[in-house]
Design an enzyme around this catalytic site. Structure first.
Site, PDB file in Angstrom:
ATOM      1  N   THR A 120       0.818  -1.089  -0.003  1.00 33.18           N
ATOM      2  CA  THR A 120      -0.024  -0.064   0.044  1.00 33.18           C
ATOM      3  C   THR A 120       0.852   1.309  -0.139  1.00 33.18           C
ATOM      4  O   THR A 120       1.804   1.420   0.995  1.00 33.18           O
ATOM      5  CB  THR A 120      -0.881  -0.042   1.253  1.00 33.18           C
ATOM      6  N   GLU A 153      -3.367  -4.643  -2.577  1.00 28.43           N
ATOM      7  CA  GLU A 153      -3.981  -5.778  -2.041  1.00 28.43           C
ATOM      8  C   GLU A 153      -5.070  -5.301  -1.239  1.00 28.43           C
ATOM      9  O   GLU A 153      -4.949  -4.644  -0.401  1.00 28.43           O
ATOM     10  CB  GLU A 153      -2.734  -6.341  -1.397  1.00 28.43           C
ATOM     11  N   LYS A 207      -7.262   2.319  -2.968  1.00 32.33           N
ATOM     12  CA  LYS A 207      -6.525   1.514  -1.885  1.00 32.33           C
ATOM     13  C   LYS A 207      -6.767   2.252  -0.645  1.00 32.33           C
ATOM     14  O   LYS A 207      -7.446   1.666   0.458  1.00 32.33           O
ATOM     15  CB  LYS A 207      -5.026   0.944  -1.809  1.00 32.33           C
ATOM     16  N   ALA A 255     -20.384  -2.449  16.355  1.00 29.70           N
ATOM     17  CA  ALA A 255     -19.764  -1.620  17.321  1.00 29.70           C
ATOM     18  C   ALA A 255     -18.859  -2.488  18.172  1.00 29.70           C
ATOM     19  O   ALA A 255     -18.961  -3.662  18.370  1.00 29.70           O
ATOM     20  CB  ALA A 255     -20.787  -0.925  18.304  1.00 29.70           C
ATOM     21  N   CYS A 263      -3.505  -2.055   9.057  1.00 27.05           N
ATOM     22  CA  CYS A 263      -3.768  -1.561   7.873  1.00 27.05           C
ATOM     23  C   CYS A 263      -4.574  -0.403   8.045  1.00 27.05           C
ATOM     24  O   CYS A 263      -4.184   0.852   7.795  1.00 27.05           O
ATOM     25  CB  CYS A 263      -4.640  -2.379   6.850  1.00 27.05           C
TER      26      CYS A 263
HETATM   27  P1  NAD Z   1       4.876  -7.659   6.686  1.00 31.25           P
HETATM   28  O1  NAD Z   1       5.629  -6.991   7.547  1.00 31.25           O
HETATM   29  O2  NAD Z   1       4.179  -8.881   7.166  1.00 31.25           O
HETATM   30  O3  NAD Z   1       5.937  -8.231   5.531  1.00 31.25           O
HETATM   31  C1  NAD Z   1       6.858  -7.445   4.825  1.00 31.25           C
HETATM   32  C2  NAD Z   1       8.133  -8.192   4.585  1.00 31.25           C
HETATM   33  O4  NAD Z   1       9.071  -7.445   3.724  1.00 31.25           O
HETATM   34  C3  NAD Z   1       8.925  -8.667   5.713  1.00 31.25           C
HETATM   35  O5  NAD Z   1       8.990  -9.987   5.895  1.00 31.25           O
HETATM   36  C4  NAD Z   1      10.202  -7.818   5.481  1.00 31.25           C
HETATM   37  O6  NAD Z   1      11.432  -8.545   5.902  1.00 31.25           O
HETATM   38  C5  NAD Z   1      10.331  -7.987   4.134  1.00 31.25           C
HETATM   39  N1  NAD Z   1      11.042  -6.844   3.487  1.00 31.25           N
HETATM   40  C6  NAD Z   1      11.406  -5.614   3.827  1.00 31.25           C
HETATM   41  N2  NAD Z   1      12.182  -4.898   3.102  1.00 31.25           N
HETATM   42  C7  NAD Z   1      12.546  -5.938   1.982  1.00 31.25           C
HETATM   43  C8  NAD Z   1      13.601  -5.763   1.000  1.00 31.25           C
HETATM   44  N3  NAD Z   1      14.337  -4.793   0.476  1.00 31.25           N
HETATM   45  N4  NAD Z   1      13.623  -7.089   0.213  1.00 31.25           N
HETATM   46  C9  NAD Z   1      12.973  -8.226   0.492  1.00 31.25           C
HETATM   47  N5  NAD Z   1      12.114  -8.113   1.558  1.00 31.25           N
HETATM   48  C10 NAD Z   1      11.843  -6.912   2.306  1.00 31.25           C
HETATM   49  O7  NAD Z   1       3.913  -6.688   5.689  1.00 31.25           O
HETATM   50  P2  NAD Z   1       2.369  -7.009   5.253  1.00 31.25           P
HETATM   51  O8  NAD Z   1       1.317  -7.132   6.146  1.00 31.25           O
HETATM   52  O9  NAD Z   1       2.777  -8.347   4.240  1.00 31.25           O
HETATM   53  O10 NAD Z   1       2.312  -5.878   4.387  1.00 31.25           O
HETATM   54  C11 NAD Z   1       2.902  -5.558   2.927  1.00 31.25           C
HETATM   55  C12 NAD Z   1       2.254  -4.515   2.500  1.00 31.25           C
HETATM   56  O11 NAD Z   1       0.919  -5.015   2.171  1.00 31.25           O
HETATM   57  C13 NAD Z   1       2.021  -3.167   3.085  1.00 31.25           C
HETATM   58  O12 NAD Z   1       2.338  -2.212   2.428  1.00 31.25           O
HETATM   59  C14 NAD Z   1       0.576  -3.310   3.663  1.00 31.25           C
HETATM   60  O13 NAD Z   1      -0.050  -1.952   4.097  1.00 31.25           O
HETATM   61  C15 NAD Z   1      -0.032  -3.864   2.594  1.00 31.25           C
HETATM   62  N6  NAD Z   1      -1.165  -4.685   2.780  1.00 31.25           N
HETATM   63  C16 NAD Z   1      -1.251  -5.625   4.064  1.00 31.25           C
HETATM   64  C17 NAD Z   1      -2.428  -6.351   4.204  1.00 31.25           C
HETATM   65  C18 NAD Z   1      -2.384  -6.941   5.555  1.00 31.25           C
HETATM   66  O14 NAD Z   1      -3.646  -7.531   5.862  1.00 31.25           O
HETATM   67  N7  NAD Z   1      -1.309  -7.385   6.070  1.00 31.25           N
HETATM   68  C19 NAD Z   1      -3.405  -5.989   3.501  1.00 31.25           C
HETATM   69  C20 NAD Z   1      -3.458  -5.461   2.453  1.00 31.25           C
HETATM   70  C21 NAD Z   1      -2.328  -4.586   2.139  1.00 31.25           C
END
Ligand code: NAD
Length: 444
Positions: A120, A153, A207, A255, A263
């Site tokens: 995001t 996502e 998003k 509620a 997020c």
């Molecule tokens: P997360 O923290 O679980 O995972 C992120 C991963 O990226 C970590 O394992 C970290 O080690 C890795 N990482 C960081 N820098 C890196 C690099 N340079 N090279 C390789 N790996 C690297 O995060 P998440 O919850 O999966 O969220 C990821 C994105 O998706 C965010 O922007 C979040 O806002 C978005 N998102 C999350 C959800 C959710 O429910 N978790 C839903 C929709 C969107």
């Protein structure tokens, strides 16, 4: 297709496993060596229903690989960026991880491929990323074509695989025909009507608009619940009635003690910040955040109200559920953290407590990492029953099924006191009061 996914967290791992299941060869890459080691040893670092089986099946079929280096990018038709974008102090999203993935993409591609942003990211990020990649290719003195696509996502933790395999919609911001065709073939399993192709800036905005809209609904119903507490109306009935109107619908109108998670809080902040950067005050979104900041402390307030109704001292408090919602071990911005800190600070001087006993069926280890293991006032309980023994007050924070289905007769027998504070409105007041409990809920 040959797919690389950079960032193997909640989003990256689910996306990778699902694309492998759909017949692609997927390389999931992460800089966290420990995580990659665990995955290569068959250990799934997060809790997500069904994920372990899906990963193991696709690893066995040699469609899913885990790596801590970026070399697979050179063979990839598409590279998904799924790294975190955590909030910075001023509320804006931290893009350092996304930028470093863009650099790796620019350094490693060998053929025409696409950089697809799943993380995001603030509106306008794709344009910035394009420049970073171009810069890397200029340094290499290579003229390789690449695509930049925004494909945010929308998965919900706890239901992520089902969400991926049965999406309401797939949003894709594309600027070339090539990109559009790529998205259509990536998601060819799904009906065309599920794929909404738009321009990149609109895709990035969608998003934030969605998550903020859901946060607004939650905060609105919580405001109404607080009003119901004063007027005597029942917020559960109000939500049902309002939700029956097809213009409104019933989802995200329950509620409770506020929203948390990885997020909503961060995306709401980031949208407010983007507004500021463009000279636009996001008034409604700001109000949703303000309401949530109030609501996060409502359980402590409710405890204080309930404590004034009994003539015994509150010595042992039980907290049921710590993850930010059921079916996940994710503790990011969980309301339980706010409650535990409110209790430990105890500004209203309800104490002195002997103990805060904490139970969660899955997230206990994650809770320990945040709250710490050495506080003598805190006891972590692996079993629900054990957390209730001798308790004066039970506070329900996360509505796990095991908590919803607990026998109130048994609870009554195990407790010392008789207060239940229901932060997720899971019980019926009449039933619970017939068992002689003092019941505090949210707006009913
Ligand atoms: P997360 O923290 O679980 O995972 C992120 C991963 O990226 C970590 O394992 C970290 O080690 C890795 N990482 C960081 N820098 C890196 C690099 N340079 N090279 C390789 N790996 C690297 O995060 P998440 O919850 O999966 O969220 C990821 C994105 O998706 C965010 O922007 C979040 O806002 C978005 N998102 C999350 C959800 C959710 O429910 N978790 C839903 C929709 C969107």
């Amino acid at each position: 297709m040959n797919i690389s996914i950079i960032g193997t967290g909640y989003v990256g791992l689910v996306t990778g496993a699902c694309f492998a299941e759909m017949g692609n060869v997927v390389h999931c890459i992460d800089i966290n060596d420990e995580k990659i080691k665990q995955l290569n040893n068959g250990i799934i670092p997060i809790y997500e229903p069904g994920l372990e089986e899906l990963v193991s099946k696709n690893v066995q079929q040699e469609k899913l690989f885990f790596d801590n280096i970026y070399s697979s990018i050179e063979f990839a038709d598409v590279v998904f960026c799924a790294v975190g974008t955590p909030p910075q102090e001023d509320g804006s999203a931290n893009l350092q991880y996304v930028k470093s993935v863009a650099v790796e993409f620019g350094k490693n591609i060998k053929k025409h491929s696409a950089f697809i942003i799943k993380s995001t990211v603030p509106i306008g990020t794709a344009n910035m990323i394009k420049e970073i990649i171009k810069g890397e290719l200029i340094k290499r003195e290579e003229d390789i074509q690449f695509e930049i696509i925004s494909n945010p996502e929308f998965l919900k933790e706890g239901e992520a695989i089902n969400n991926f395999m049965n999406p309401d919609v797939i949003i894709a911001g594309c600027e070339t025909e090539y990109s559009k065709i790529l998205i259509q073939s990536l998601y060819k399993k799904f009906d065309d009507s599920k794929i909404f192709i738009t321009d990149i800036l609109s895709s990035e905005t969608i998003k934030y608009a969605e998550n903020s809209m859901l946060a607004i609904r939650i905060s609105y119903i919580n405001d109404l619940a607080n009003l119901c507490d004063k007027t005597g109306a029942n917020i559960d009935e109000v939500s049902r009635g309002v939700g029956l109107d097809s213009r409104i619908g019933s989802k995200f109108l329950r509620a409770g003690c506020g929203y948390g998670g990885s997020c909503f809080p961060k995306d709401v902040k980031a949208l407010i910040k983007t507004g500021e950067q463009h000279g636009v005050e996001m008034r409604v979104v700001k109000a949703a955040e303000e309401t949530n900041n109030f609501q996060k402390h409502i359980l402590y307030q409710k405890l204080y109200n309930a404590a004034s109704k009994v003539d015994y001292p509150i010595k042992n408090i039980t907290i049921l559920g710590t993850s930010f919602k059921p079916n996940t071990d994710d503790m990011r911005e969980a309301i339980s953290i706010v409650l535990i800190n409110d209790l430990l600070n105890d500004e209203k001087k309800l104490g002195p407590f002997n103990k805060i006993k904490i139970y969660d069926p899955i997230a206990l280890n994650e809770t320990k990492k945040i709250i710490g293991e050495s506080n003598e006032k805190i006891e972590y309980c692996e079993e629900l029953d054990k957390s209730i023994i001798d308790s004066d007050v039970i506070i329900i924070v996360t509505e796990w099924d095991v908590i919803k289905n607990m026998s109130l007769d048994v609870v009554k027998r195990l407790m010392n006191g008789n207060i239940i504070i229901d932060g997720r409105n899971i019980f019926n007041r009449k039933t619970i009061e017939s068992l002689d409990f003092i019941y505090e809920a949210i707006g009913k």
